[in-house]
Write a protein that holds these residues in place. Structure first.
Motif, PDB file in Angstrom:
ATOM      1  N   ILE A   1      45.476-101.381 -51.018  1.00 51.70           N
ATOM      2  CA  ILE A   1      45.233-100.636 -49.795  1.00 51.70           C
ATOM      3  C   ILE A   1      45.676 -99.184 -49.966  1.00 51.70           C
ATOM      4  CG2 ILE A   1      47.464-101.344 -48.846  1.00 51.70           C
ATOM      5  CD1 ILE A   1      46.175-101.230 -46.071  1.00 51.70           C
ATOM      6  N   ASP A   2      44.833 -98.268 -49.503  1.00 47.42           N
ATOM      7  CA  ASP A   2      45.155 -96.855 -49.566  1.00 47.42           C
ATOM      8  C   ASP A   2      46.246 -96.526 -48.551  1.00 47.42           C
ATOM      9  OD1 ASP A   2      44.386 -93.877 -48.436  1.00 47.42           O
ATOM     10  OD2 ASP A   2      44.123 -94.067 -50.601  1.00 47.42           O
ATOM     11  N   ALA A   3      47.054 -95.519 -48.893  1.00 50.57           N
ATOM     12  CA  ALA A   3      48.181 -95.163 -48.019  1.00 50.57           C
ATOM     13  C   ALA A   3      47.717 -94.774 -46.621  1.00 50.57           C
ATOM     14  CB  ALA A   3      48.986 -94.030 -48.648  1.00 50.57           C
ATOM     15  N   TYR A   4      46.475 -94.293 -46.499  1.00 46.47           N
ATOM     16  CA  TYR A   4      45.984 -93.806 -45.210  1.00 46.47           C
ATOM     17  C   TYR A   4      44.876 -94.699 -44.649  1.00 46.47           C
ATOM     18  CZ  TYR A   4      48.407 -89.844 -47.211  1.00 46.47           C
ATOM     19  OH  TYR A   4      49.339 -89.054 -47.796  1.00 46.47           O
ATOM     20  N   GLU A   5      44.665 -95.823 -45.263  1.00 48.93           N
ATOM     21  CA  GLU A   5      43.596 -96.722 -44.826  1.00 48.93           C
ATOM     22  C   GLU A   5      44.074 -97.563 -43.650  1.00 48.93           C
ATOM     23  OE1 GLU A   5      41.283-100.614 -46.688  1.00 48.93           O
ATOM     24  OE2 GLU A   5      42.121 -99.097 -48.025  1.00 48.93           O
ATOM     25  N   ASP A   6      43.135 -97.875 -42.763  1.00 57.00           N
ATOM     26  CA  ASP A   6      43.439 -98.752 -41.635  1.00 57.00           C
ATOM     27  C   ASP A   6      43.715-100.150 -42.174  1.00 57.00           C
ATOM     28  OD1 ASP A   6      43.650-100.141 -39.303  1.00 57.00           O
ATOM     29  OD2 ASP A   6      41.570 -99.888 -38.681  1.00 57.00           O
ATOM     30  N   PRO A   7      44.896-100.735 -41.908  1.00 57.15           N
ATOM     31  CA  PRO A   7      45.193-102.066 -42.451  1.00 57.15           C
ATOM     32  C   PRO A   7      44.381-103.183 -41.827  1.00 57.15           C
ATOM     33  CG  PRO A   7      46.920-101.395 -40.949  1.00 57.15           C
ATOM     34  CD  PRO A   7      46.003-100.208 -41.104  1.00 57.15           C
ATOM     35  N   GLY A   8      43.680-102.911 -40.728  1.00 54.39           N
ATOM     36  CA  GLY A   8      42.901-103.945 -40.069  1.00 54.39           C
ATOM     37  C   GLY A   8      43.689-104.601 -38.942  1.00 54.39           C
ATOM     38  N   THR A   9      43.044-105.552 -38.283  1.00 52.64           N
ATOM     39  CA  THR A   9      43.670-106.265 -37.165  1.00 52.64           C
ATOM     40  C   THR A   9      44.214-107.594 -37.659  1.00 52.64           C
ATOM     41  OG1 THR A   9      42.089-105.279 -35.623  1.00 52.64           O
ATOM     42  CG2 THR A   9      43.322-107.209 -34.864  1.00 52.64           C
ATOM     43  N   PRO A  10      45.522-107.772 -37.664  1.00 51.72           N
ATOM     44  CA  PRO A  10      46.104-109.005 -38.208  1.00 51.72           C
ATOM     45  C   PRO A  10      45.818-110.210 -37.324  1.00 51.72           C
ATOM     46  CG  PRO A  10      47.799-107.646 -37.215  1.00 51.72           C
ATOM     47  CD  PRO A  10      46.537-106.832 -37.179  1.00 51.72           C
ATOM     48  N   ASP A  11      45.771-111.372 -37.953  1.00 50.97           N
ATOM     49  CA  ASP A  11      45.618-112.634 -37.238  1.00 50.97           C
ATOM     50  C   ASP A  11      46.997-113.068 -36.751  1.00 50.97           C
ATOM     51  OD1 ASP A  11      45.150-115.240 -36.373  1.00 50.97           O
ATOM     52  OD2 ASP A  11      43.575-115.562 -37.863  1.00 50.97           O
TER      53      ASP A  11
ATOM     54  N   TRP B   1      44.878-114.286 -43.422  1.00 51.43           N
ATOM     55  CA  TRP B   1      44.308-112.970 -43.135  1.00 51.43           C
ATOM     56  C   TRP B   1      44.586-111.997 -44.273  1.00 51.43           C
ATOM     57  CZ3 TRP B   1      47.150-108.363 -42.147  1.00 51.43           C
ATOM     58  CH2 TRP B   1      46.351-107.268 -41.780  1.00 51.43           C
ATOM     59  N   LEU B   2      45.794-112.071 -44.845  1.00 50.42           N
ATOM     60  CA  LEU B   2      46.118-111.191 -45.975  1.00 50.42           C
ATOM     61  C   LEU B   2      45.220-111.474 -47.175  1.00 50.42           C
ATOM     62  CD1 LEU B   2      50.031-111.191 -45.885  1.00 50.42           C
ATOM     63  CD2 LEU B   2      48.495-109.329 -45.220  1.00 50.42           C
ATOM     64  N   VAL B   3      44.875-112.727 -47.381  1.00 49.23           N
ATOM     65  CA  VAL B   3      43.965-113.079 -48.478  1.00 49.23           C
ATOM     66  C   VAL B   3      42.553-112.601 -48.157  1.00 49.23           C
ATOM     67  CG1 VAL B   3      42.937-114.993 -49.771  1.00 49.23           C
ATOM     68  CG2 VAL B   3      45.367-115.056 -49.163  1.00 49.23           C
ATOM     69  N   ALA B   4      42.119-112.819 -46.897  1.00 47.78           N
ATOM     70  CA  ALA B   4      40.755-112.448 -46.508  1.00 47.78           C
ATOM     71  C   ALA B   4      40.544-110.942 -46.503  1.00 47.78           C
ATOM     72  CB  ALA B   4      40.442-113.025 -45.130  1.00 47.78           C
ATOM     73  N   CYS B   5      41.620-110.155 -46.406  1.00 45.60           N
ATOM     74  CA  CYS B   5      41.489-108.693 -46.413  1.00 45.60           C
ATOM     75  C   CYS B   5      41.112-108.167 -47.793  1.00 45.60           C
ATOM     76  CB  CYS B   5      42.798-108.038 -45.946  1.00 45.60           C
ATOM     77  SG  CYS B   5      43.043-108.098 -44.169  1.00 45.60           S
ATOM     78  N   GLN B   6      41.280-108.939 -48.811  1.00 42.30           N
ATOM     79  CA  GLN B   6      40.948-108.519 -50.171  1.00 42.30           C
ATOM     80  C   GLN B   6      40.205-109.655 -50.885  1.00 42.30           C
ATOM     81  OE1 GLN B   6      44.600-107.908 -52.447  1.00 42.30           O
ATOM     82  NE2 GLN B   6      45.806-108.971 -50.918  1.00 42.30           N
TER      83      GLN B   6
END
Length: 618
Positions: A2-12, A22-27
């Motif tokens: 993940i980029d330092a300035y990237e939106d981490p997304g909406t966690p489950d 969710w952490l697995v599905a993000c990548q």
């Protein structure tokens, strides 16, 4: 990663297991690559015994040296390829874990920023620190299941298929052996979850106590209470240590079984295969391959048990993260327009009215901070602003025009210039900041609270936004900063530091005295230059001489602006346009300091104590 300035997304936020998934599905691409590389790596490890069996059966025959050399070369090439795959698998899994680590950190930082002032009401400092320091690492480590975990399942099936070509009996033993191992280790894994949860809770309590001790050590020394708190810390530390031993006892059994049971499993299968070779049911080469296959399975079986251990700890940590993420700030449903011009702030609960353009002092034994919280919209209330309910105005408008300045507001590590926000000015109401150099370039990404324009143009402040701090170590303060420093009687602080405004401050500015920290906070508030300033005890840690200077200069600095101070200091009260006296949370009297001293006995009793203290100090 993940980029330092990237939106981490909406966690489950449905639970610990959901958050890990969710952490697995993000990548997905990296997770799939890790699983694929681990599967191929372990499968090729299982191919080595097969090649060894062929080398023994086909190569250890007189006159077939070339066949033996061929299988030997093939084993060498396979080992080299598998070594490369192992490196790539490790790199990929490191990226998977680091992505999960930094994504969780970004989610947590975003949540703490979103909660803002409500964070301290929803979670204590110990919980936040424990999650940030320990739980984030535990969660990332739990994602080992993505690589070796999936690979272990795949190679387990491959080895079972290879053994089926040799002996159905051996295949049955292998297929039944791993479930038995899992059944033996399962209860321990569940017990570990309970122990780990209790340990984390005790760790949170102890971390909070450490923070309290660090922040109040000087006060405790003065009151003689250091020993009392030290005994309490020692007691809590002992409880945590005992709980840690209990966690370690269960974890040691899990790890011991992770190594011991696969070894016993290998011995049993090898004994059965040796008996079959002695009877002539399988060849010597097949015996070698059976030993190799089962030896390869030792790793996957250990992975299975380690997966249970890591996931047990990871779920506990993820649940704590999810618990913090479930805290939501008060909803901002404001749609009303704020008053276009400075207007009266009114708190119906107490009866306090803050008239615009005046310096008002709020005097109370205990209730003044609650009034400030209501007028600053930090707690739900019926407060109004120019006749409009404060909670009906969009929060961004309230925050851009009304500033609550606490006397214990945080000061972050960095330069003094950064701590006070020197070199920045408001662009316009509610639109943020622009550099003192005067350009209107978009701030560079990552510039933080006080943006850096990157234009290389030095403005009136002598500030070059793109240059490193050493480029203006000796730069004098700009006119606005100098004015704020003078108003807060803080020039001596800047002059006493080795690099002036560019001197480094530790976290919470603990390398400064309490009075210096309070003046730095006041400088920061004055530099912000809000339309309405609500200051909580801005001079409570100052000596009488310095407080007298601040009282006189603050009135001039805030001339024409709305200012409300909570104080019981006669030095400040004497410069107030209006003094509001509260009793039991309600307005009891309003007037000037001199008038209330003459006609209000309760007021006189409250502030006279400060007068006596000052006379004693002199």
């Amino acid at each position: 990663m993940i980029d330092a300035y990237e939106d981490p997304g909406t966690p489950d936020r449905r639970g610990g297991w959901s958050y890990l998934w969710w952490l697995v599905a993000c990548q997905p691409g990296r997770s799939l690559a890790g699983a694929l590389l681990a599967s191929v790596w372990l499968t090729l490890m299982a191919a080595t015994p097969y090649m060894m069996a062929r080398a023994v059966d086909d190569g250890l025959v007189p006159g077939r040296m070339a066949v033996l050399a061929g299988w030997t070369a093939a084993i060498f090439v396979l080992g080299a390829v598998n070594a490369w795959l192992s490196i790539m698998r490790h790199r990929t899994m490191t990226r998977v874990r680091m992505d999960a680590y930094f994504r969780t950190v970004k989610v947590l930082v975003g949540q703490t920023v979103r909660l803002g002032a409500e964070l301290s009401r929803r979670s204590d400092a110990g919980e936040v620190v424990t999650i940030g320091v320990g739980d984030v690492h535990t969660i990332a480590q739990a994602l080992t299941v993505v690589g070796p975990g999936v690979g272990a399942v795949v190679v387990y099936g491959v080895v079972a298929g290879l053994l089926l070509t040799i002996s159905p009996l051996l295949t049955g033993v292998v297929l039944l052996g791993v479930p038995v191992v899992a059944l033996l280790a399962g209860p321990l894994a569940r017990r570990l979850q309970g122990r780990e949860t209790e340990y984390r809770e005790r760790q949170r309590v102890l971390t909070a106590r450490i923070g309290d001790l660090a922040g109040g050590l000087r006060v405790l020394n003065g009151l003689g209470g250091k020993g009392l708190f030290a005994d309490a810390f020692r007691r809590d530390s002992g409880h945590l240590r005992a709980q840690g031993y209990r966690v370690g006892a269960v974890a040691s059994w899990v790890q011991a079984l992770g190594m011991g049971l696969p070894t016993v499993f290998l011995a049993v299968v090898t004994w059965i295969a040796a008996r079959m070779a002695a009877r002539g049911d399988i060849t010597v080469g097949q015996l070698v391959s059976v030993y190799g296959y089962v030896a390869v399975l030792v790793g996957p079986v250990a992975f299975f048990l380690d997966m249970g251990y890591q996931l047990s700890r990871g779920v506990v940590a993820a649940r704590r993260v999810v618990h913090l993420l479930h805290h939501d700030p008060q909803p901002d449903e404001g749609t009303e327009l704020p008053p276009a011009d400075p207007a009266v702030l009114h708190d119906p609960e107490s009866g306090v009215r803050v008239r615009p353009g005046r310096l008002t002092a709020l005097v109370s034994a205990t209730e003044s901070t609650a009034v400030i919280d209501r007028l600053g919209r930090y707690t739900p209330s019926d407060a109004t602003w120019g006749g409009v309910r404060l909670d009906a105005v969009p929060l961004t408008e309230v925050r851009s025009r009304i500033l609550v300045a606490d006397n214990d507001a945080d000061l972050f590590a960095g330069t003094l210039r950064d701590a006070v926000g020197a070199g920045v000015t408001r662009r316009s109401r509610g639109t943020g900041m622009v550099p003192a150099c005067g350009c209107h370039n978009a701030p560079q990404r990552g510039a933080g609270l006080y943006p850096i324009c990157g234009c290389r143009r030095v403005g009136a402040a002598g500030h070059d936004g793109a240059a490193p701090a050493t480029a203006h170590r000796e730069a004098p303060p700009d006119a606005k900063t100098a004015h704020a420093l003078h108003a807060a009687a803080a020039n001596d602080i800047v002059q006493g530091l080795p690099a002036g405004l560019d001197s480094e401050l530790t976290a919470q500015a603990r390398n400064l005295s309490g009075g210096q920290r309070q003046r730095i906070r006041l400088v920061r508030a004055l530099l912000t230059d809000p339309e309405v300033l609500l200051a909580v005890e801005p001079t409570s840690a100052l000596d009488a001489h310095t407080e007298s200077l601040v009282a006189e200069r603050l009135r001039t600095a805030r001339a024409g602006r709305t200012t409300l101070l909570t104080t019981t200091s006669p030095l400040l009260l004497a410069h107030a346009d209006e003094v509001v006296f509260l009793v039991d949370g309600k307005v009891a009297a309003t007037g000037t300091h001199e008038g209330l001293l003459a006609y209000e006995p309760g007021y006189r009793a409250l502030v006279a104590r400060d007068t006596e203290d000052e006379e004693f100090a002199w």
